[in-house]
Scaffold this motif. Sequence first.
Motif, short mmCIF file in Angstrom:
data_model
loop_
_atom_site.label_atom_id
_atom_site.label_comp_id
_atom_site.label_asym_id
_atom_site.label_seq_id
_atom_site.Cartn_x
_atom_site.Cartn_y
_atom_site.Cartn_z
N ILE A 112 0.94 -1.17 -0.02
CA ILE A 112 -0.02 0.00 0.04
C ILE A 112 0.75 1.25 -0.11
O ILE A 112 0.63 2.13 -0.80
N GLU A 113 1.89 1.28 0.80
CA GLU A 113 2.76 2.43 0.88
C GLU A 113 3.65 2.65 -0.21
O GLU A 113 3.85 3.57 -0.86
N SER A 114 3.69 1.48 -1.09
CA SER A 114 4.48 1.59 -2.32
C SER A 114 3.76 2.23 -3.51
O SER A 114 4.50 2.95 -4.40
N PHE A 115 2.31 2.41 -3.23
CA PHE A 115 1.43 3.02 -4.51
C PHE A 115 1.17 4.37 -3.69
O PHE A 115 0.81 5.13 -4.62
N GLY A 116 1.50 4.50 -2.48
CA GLY A 116 1.11 6.15 -2.07
C GLY A 116 -0.18 6.17 -1.82
O GLY A 116 -0.65 7.48 -1.83
N VAL A 117 -1.22 5.23 -1.71
CA VAL A 117 -2.70 5.43 -1.33
C VAL A 117 -2.74 5.70 0.01
O VAL A 117 -2.02 5.29 1.02
N ASP A 118 -3.65 6.45 0.42
CA ASP A 118 -4.06 6.92 1.73
C ASP A 118 -4.84 5.51 2.47
O ASP A 118 -5.39 4.83 1.64
N THR A 119 -4.73 5.42 3.74
CA THR A 119 -5.35 4.47 4.53
C THR A 119 -6.29 5.05 5.43
O THR A 119 -6.22 6.32 6.09
N THR A 120 -7.16 4.31 5.98
CA THR A 120 -8.13 4.80 7.21
C THR A 120 -7.47 4.51 8.48
O THR A 120 -6.43 3.84 8.40
N ASP A 121 -8.28 4.60 9.47
CA ASP A 121 -7.49 4.52 10.96
C ASP A 121 -7.60 3.04 11.31
O ASP A 121 -7.09 2.54 12.26
N ARG A 122 -8.06 2.30 10.18
CA ARG A 122 -8.26 0.65 10.43
C ARG A 122 -6.98 0.02 9.50
O ARG A 122 -7.01 -0.96 9.61
N SER A 123 -6.28 0.82 9.06
CA SER A 123 -5.25 0.50 8.09
C SER A 123 -5.59 0.03 6.58
O SER A 123 -4.95 -0.48 6.00
N THR A 124 -6.98 -0.06 6.32
CA THR A 124 -7.49 -0.36 5.16
C THR A 124 -7.31 1.04 4.13
O THR A 124 -6.99 1.75 4.79
N ILE A 125 -7.39 0.51 2.69
CA ILE A 125 -7.10 1.51 1.66
C ILE A 125 -8.28 2.46 1.85
O ILE A 125 -9.56 2.01 1.81
N GLU A 126 -8.08 3.76 1.74
CA GLU A 126 -9.05 4.85 1.86
C GLU A 126 -9.57 4.92 0.52
O GLU A 126 -9.08 5.17 -0.77
N ALA A 127 -10.97 4.26 0.18
CA ALA A 127 -11.39 4.57 -0.97
C ALA A 127 -13.35 4.13 -0.81
O ALA A 127 -13.54 3.23 -0.03
N ASP A 128 -13.82 5.16 -1.18
CA ASP A 128 -15.36 4.92 -0.83
C ASP A 128 -16.11 3.66 -1.72
O ASP A 128 -15.76 3.45 -2.89
N HIS A 129 -17.01 3.15 -0.95
CA HIS A 129 -17.90 2.12 -1.41
C HIS A 129 -18.81 2.58 -2.71
O HIS A 129 -19.31 3.73 -2.28
N GLU A 130 -19.02 1.88 -3.59
CA GLU A 130 -19.27 2.26 -4.83
C GLU A 130 -18.64 3.21 -5.45
O GLU A 130 -18.98 3.54 -6.69
N ASP A 131 -17.39 3.80 -5.09
CA ASP A 131 -16.61 4.68 -5.90
C ASP A 131 -15.21 3.75 -6.20
O ASP A 131 -14.76 3.78 -7.57
N TYR A 132 -14.62 3.40 -5.12
CA TYR A 132 -13.47 2.77 -5.07
C TYR A 132 -12.20 3.20 -5.69
O TYR A 132 -11.17 2.78 -5.76
N ARG A 133 -12.21 4.40 -5.83
CA ARG A 133 -11.06 5.22 -6.40
C ARG A 133 -10.15 5.67 -5.05
O ARG A 133 -10.74 6.01 -4.12
N THR A 134 -8.82 5.44 -5.22
CA THR A 134 -8.07 6.05 -4.16
C THR A 134 -7.67 7.24 -4.38
O THR A 134 -8.06 8.06 -5.36
N ASN A 135 -6.63 7.84 -3.47
CA ASN A 135 -6.29 9.17 -3.76
C ASN A 135 -5.40 9.38 -4.89
O ASN A 135 -4.83 10.21 -5.31
N VAL A 136 -4.82 8.18 -5.45
CA VAL A 136 -3.86 8.02 -6.63
C VAL A 136 -4.46 7.75 -7.96
O VAL A 136 -5.30 7.00 -8.00
N ASP A 137 -4.13 8.48 -8.92
CA ASP A 137 -4.98 8.59 -10.14
C ASP A 137 -4.85 7.26 -10.79
O ASP A 137 -3.58 6.96 -10.92
#
Length: 495
Positions: A430-455
């Motif tokens: 996850i760190e190698s891709f530079g994507v944000d994570t939640t306070d539960r250490s899961t990848i930050e991406a909304d349900h039904e959207d699934y996009r991370t902060n990295v384009d």
Amino acid sequence: MGKITGFMDYNRQTHEERDPAERTKDWDLYTIGLTEKEVQEQGARCMDCGVPTCHTGIDMENGTSGCPVYHLIPEWNDLVYRGQWKEALKKEHEKNNFPEFTGYTCPAPCEGACVLGIYEPPVAIRSVERAIIDKGFSEGWVKPEPPKKRTGKTVAIIGSGPAGLAAADQLNRAGHHVTVYERDAHIGGLLTYGIPEAKLPYDIIMRRIQLLKDEGIRFITNTEIGKDLQADQLKEDFDAVMLCTGATVPRTAGIEGEELNGVHFAMDFLHANTKSLLESNHTDGNYLSAKDKRVIVIGGGDTGTDCIATSMRHGCKSLTQFDKYRKKSTERDESKNPWPQWPVVHLDEYGHKEAAAIFGTDPRAYGIVAVKFTGDDAGNLKKVHTVEVIATKDAYGNRTQEVIPGTEKEWDADLVFLALGFTGPEQPLIESFGVDTTDRSTIEADHEDYRTNVDGVFAAGDARRGQSLVVWAINEGRGAARECDRYLMGSTVLP
């Protein structure tokens, strides 16, 4: 749907099981399919509900209610009852890419939400689902359907579990070139390495994988992103990347002695067992054997049950499973656990039945937690120390355990398997891709959207959601594929 009086004419009937004692001698599937007539009778029990709730998956207290992939359950129940099996198969595939995976492994939250279940045993939905896809394969109706046109877009999917496979299937149908990367030797992720062969045979998984290959999906195994191939290279080589790595970091017991030889995470035990079984039928010895060992399983979920079943097939000397909760009633408590919540009731799962058949008693010890492990001078586990607890809630409504004084006990043990769930996905990738994570250490991406902060980088399944069901992983893979297709094309043809 079904027969108007079907729920009165026929009793609930699910797949039969082989003799519990006999089946511990092999790794063959422990269940036996229903006859075609029996399946049709189960389809007939569907009640033509005015507002069916079985097919709509939502999170409620005590777990999921209904089917997360919005299966067209009443429709294929009716089609099966009428003998229209091929049409039932089409309906089944409309919402679920892999009905064989859910048909063999899903705990069936659809049945917990069945309207008939308010007053009678619910429709045996999972048994019907499994029968439809089994018949579809046996009749040769399930065939490769490669896309007629390719878009020229490329997508890399990291992880070949149910989320990754569902996303790959959907994106391939949309015409994209899809490559799935798997760090292990075998495709399937949790399906392969986390679920024993006796519960989900690997040939059932490979049957579907071969179809996906024939449809044009490329699989690359023994390749770990971040070690064998770098994240930046993937982002450069592909138009989009999807992270479907699962939530594989196990939860520790957090008690003294956890470092002793003989204390293992459940998934390490199951993973090594399956790998050795598939590659050498256990002749290579590259697995942790429970033969002649005193085994204790800590954790009362499906993974714990799978550890029981695996240990029984190894020939363990004794087996006990610690469950921190008191033994549940066999009947739903409507005041605390009303329909359509998942029914929290006592169940004897396949591993429990096997241990009881061999050792003569239910292997579970209820209302008990481990507080310490002790061993010999060589660092080998010898004993597990426990206390009895009562499950309560604190002032904020959070679940907690109250220790009962004077209930200390020591248990002899050679092996302990920690089946306490998972805390989230592994962080280095996850760190190698530079994507944000939640306070539960899961990848930050909304349900039904699934996009991370990295384009161009998407996330789905347990890596985004946290530990969950196979059917939720399929839901997420399908949804992420839809949004990835939209990203690539400006609009989407996927549901």
